[in-house]
Enzyme design. Structure first.
Site, PDB file in Angstrom:
ATOM      1  N   ASN A  49       0.846  -1.247   0.068  1.00  0.00           N
ATOM      2  CA  ASN A  49      -0.113  -0.594   0.197  1.00  0.00           C
ATOM      3  C   ASN A  49       0.428   1.357  -0.274  1.00  0.00           C
ATOM      4  O   ASN A  49       1.697   1.304   0.881  1.00  0.00           O
ATOM      5  CB  ASN A  49      -1.016  -0.320   1.152  1.00  0.00           C
TER       6      ASN A  49
ATOM      7  N   HIS B 294       0.844   5.680   2.021  1.00  0.00           N
ATOM      8  CA  HIS B 294       1.478   6.664   3.183  1.00  0.00           C
ATOM      9  C   HIS B 294       2.953   7.122   2.410  1.00  0.00           C
ATOM     10  O   HIS B 294       3.514   8.371   3.190  1.00  0.00           O
ATOM     11  CB  HIS B 294       1.526   6.308   4.054  1.00  0.00           C
TER      12      HIS B 294
ATOM     13  N   HIS C 175      -5.178   3.799  -1.486  1.00  0.00           N
ATOM     14  CA  HIS C 175      -6.972   4.151  -1.160  1.00  0.00           C
ATOM     15  C   HIS C 175      -7.147   5.354  -1.389  1.00  0.00           C
ATOM     16  O   HIS C 175      -6.863   6.528  -0.269  1.00  0.00           O
ATOM     17  CB  HIS C 175      -7.110   4.102  -0.004  1.00  0.00           C
TER      18      HIS C 175
ATOM     19  N   ARG D  74      -9.614   8.495  -0.798  1.00  0.00           N
ATOM     20  CA  ARG D  74     -10.335   8.640   0.272  1.00  0.00           C
ATOM     21  C   ARG D  74     -11.139  10.181  -0.791  1.00  0.00           C
ATOM     22  O   ARG D  74     -10.854  10.753  -1.332  1.00  0.00           O
ATOM     23  CB  ARG D  74      -9.994   9.114   1.564  1.00  0.00           C
TER      24      ARG D  74
ATOM     25  N   ARG E 218      -7.139  12.823   0.900  1.00  0.00           N
ATOM     26  CA  ARG E 218      -5.653  13.631   2.258  1.00  0.00           C
ATOM     27  C   ARG E 218      -4.838  12.575   1.698  1.00  0.00           C
ATOM     28  O   ARG E 218      -3.529  13.583   2.116  1.00  0.00           O
ATOM     29  CB  ARG E 218      -6.238  13.145   3.289  1.00  0.00           C
TER      30      ARG E 218
ATOM     31  N   GLU F  76      -8.741   0.633  -2.746  1.00  0.00           N
ATOM     32  CA  GLU F  76      -9.428   0.808  -1.705  1.00  0.00           C
ATOM     33  C   GLU F  76     -10.297   1.836  -1.751  1.00  0.00           C
ATOM     34  O   GLU F  76     -10.116   2.886  -2.022  1.00  0.00           O
ATOM     35  CB  GLU F  76      -8.527   0.654  -0.479  1.00  0.00           C
TER      36      GLU F  76
ATOM     37  N   THR G  50      -8.011   3.439   7.985  1.00  0.00           N
ATOM     38  CA  THR G  50      -9.239   2.840   8.472  1.00  0.00           C
ATOM     39  C   THR G  50      -9.287   2.383   9.841  1.00  0.00           C
ATOM     40  O   THR G  50      -8.534   1.699   9.975  1.00  0.00           O
ATOM     41  CB  THR G  50      -9.742   1.651   7.658  1.00  0.00           C
TER      42      THR G  50
ATOM     43  N   GLU H 295     -10.754  -9.718   2.976  1.00  0.00           N
ATOM     44  CA  GLU H 295      -9.509  -8.803   3.449  1.00  0.00           C
ATOM     45  C   GLU H 295      -9.895  -8.826   4.897  1.00  0.00           C
ATOM     46  O   GLU H 295     -11.114  -8.058   5.563  1.00  0.00           O
ATOM     47  CB  GLU H 295      -9.220  -7.734   2.947  1.00  0.00           C
TER      48      GLU H 295
ATOM     49  N   HIS I 267      -3.457  -4.841   7.873  1.00  0.00           N
ATOM     50  CA  HIS I 267      -3.908  -3.598   9.030  1.00  0.00           C
ATOM     51  C   HIS I 267      -3.250  -3.565  10.090  1.00  0.00           C
ATOM     52  O   HIS I 267      -3.451  -4.716  10.552  1.00  0.00           O
ATOM     53  CB  HIS I 267      -5.454  -2.792   9.327  1.00  0.00           C
TER      54      HIS I 267
HETATM   55  N1  PXP Z   1      -6.316  -2.756   4.624  1.00  0.00           N
HETATM   56  C1  PXP Z   1      -6.684  -1.859   4.920  1.00  0.00           C
HETATM   57  C2  PXP Z   1      -8.223  -2.202   4.103  1.00  0.00           C
HETATM   58  C3  PXP Z   1      -6.687  -1.123   4.468  1.00  0.00           C
HETATM   59  O1  PXP Z   1      -7.336  -0.142   4.567  1.00  0.00           O
HETATM   60  C4  PXP Z   1      -5.115  -0.765   5.320  1.00  0.00           C
HETATM   61  C5  PXP Z   1      -4.869   1.035   5.472  1.00  0.00           C
HETATM   62  O2  PXP Z   1      -4.500   1.869   4.852  1.00  0.00           O
HETATM   63  C6  PXP Z   1      -4.499  -2.091   5.057  1.00  0.00           C
HETATM   64  C7  PXP Z   1      -4.474  -2.804   4.953  1.00  0.00           C
HETATM   65  C8  PXP Z   1      -2.724  -1.454   5.233  1.00  0.00           C
HETATM   66  O3  PXP Z   1      -1.933  -1.431   6.437  1.00  0.00           O
HETATM   67  P1  PXP Z   1      -1.303  -0.633   7.411  1.00  0.00           P
HETATM   68  O4  PXP Z   1      -0.455   0.770   6.336  1.00  0.00           O
HETATM   69  O5  PXP Z   1      -1.257  -0.142   8.787  1.00  0.00           O
HETATM   70  O6  PXP Z   1      -0.421  -1.279   7.168  1.00  0.00           O
END
Ligand code: PXP
Length: 239
Positions: free
Chosen positions: A7, A10, A43, A45, A49, A70, A101, A151, A191
């Site tokens: 992902n 960030h 994601h 949003r 952001r 996402e 999330t 998931e 997550h």
């Molecule tokens: N899965 C989903 C559905 C999420 O919303 C997120 C966070 O964006 C993640 C996985 C990844 O989480 P993390 O950034 O804590 O690894």
């Protein structure tokens, strides 16, 4: 052998902290793929952001593995998904005030609504994943709504503050994974997963893919993106 989907939200968060155009999550996605990642996740949003519409468009053009978008299950996002055509859409709950999330989608609250969203997305040739709490009932309803993948939310497990809490919360993840497996759903998890707490997942070979963002980006800031991704792949390969 499980897969790793990275992902890149960030990377965009760091960019937005300055309001300029670097670092670019699209470049990070390319580096993650070169390091061996099996997929890229972002994601989009409602408040944009971190990831924005340009990022999503360019990721669709450049990602060579698999792009998972996402999004909240709202009209605006469904329209965007049907235009951009990611390989997979993961439906997540979204609140403006949250940092990330917070919980899984409460599919049980509006099954008919989610069924309609799934039909629209699948009509566009997109696979649909539901991000749900480790709750067998939510897993079952996600399947009944036509979801291809669930998931399982690992955030509660990741936030455990003692070994006994971690064992108890992992047990809940295990029960949800077992019920998804009984329903022949494809299973992902994510997550809050990091280089330490992922190791317990060797006990759950039913999980096909891990969705990991923050811990990889946090390490990448210090050691570089490719190394951070490769070190996570080494762990995921063992599961
Ligand atoms: N899965 C989903 C559905 C999420 O919303 C997120 C966070 O964006 C993640 C996985 C990844 O989480 P993390 O950034 O804590 O690894």
């Amino acid at each position: 052998m499980a897969r790793l989907a990275v992902n890149v939200d960030h990377v965009a968060t760091v960019r937005e902290a300055r309001g300029i155009d670097v670092p670019d999550p699209v470049l990070a996605a390319g580096l993650a793929e070169l390091a061996g990642a099996d997929g890229i996740i972002c994601h989009l949003r409602e408040d944009r952001r971190h990831i924005n519409d340009r990022d999503l468009r360019l990721l669709r053009e450049t990602v060579k593995t698999k792009l998972n978008m996402e999004m909240a299950a709202v009209d605006e996002m469904v329209e965007i998904a049907l235009t951009v055509k990611p390989d997979v859409v993961t439906l997540v709950p979204e609140k403006r005030e949250e940092l990330t999330t917070e919980g899984g989608l409460n599919v049980k609250a509006q099954p008919d609504y989610y069924k309609g969203v799934v039909e629209r997305l699948k009509g566009g040739g997109i696979l649909v994943s539901f991000f749900v709490d480790p709750d067998p009932e939510q897993v079952l309803i996600a399947q009944q709504c036509g979801g291809d993948i669930v998931e399982i939310h690992t955030g509660h497990y990741s936030e455990a503050r003692s070994e006994s809490e971690a064992i108890e919360r992992f047990e809940r993840v295990t029960r949800a994974v077992e019920s998804a497996s009984d329903l022949d759903l494809r299973i992902s998890a994510g997550h809050g997963l990091n280089y330490k707490n992922i190791k317990r997942f060797g006990a759950l070979p039913q999980i096909e893919e891990y969705s990991i963002g923050h811990s990889i980006v946090a390490k990448a800031v210090l050691v570089g993106f490719e190394r951070a991704v490769m070190e996570m792949i080494e762990l995921v390969d063992y599961l």
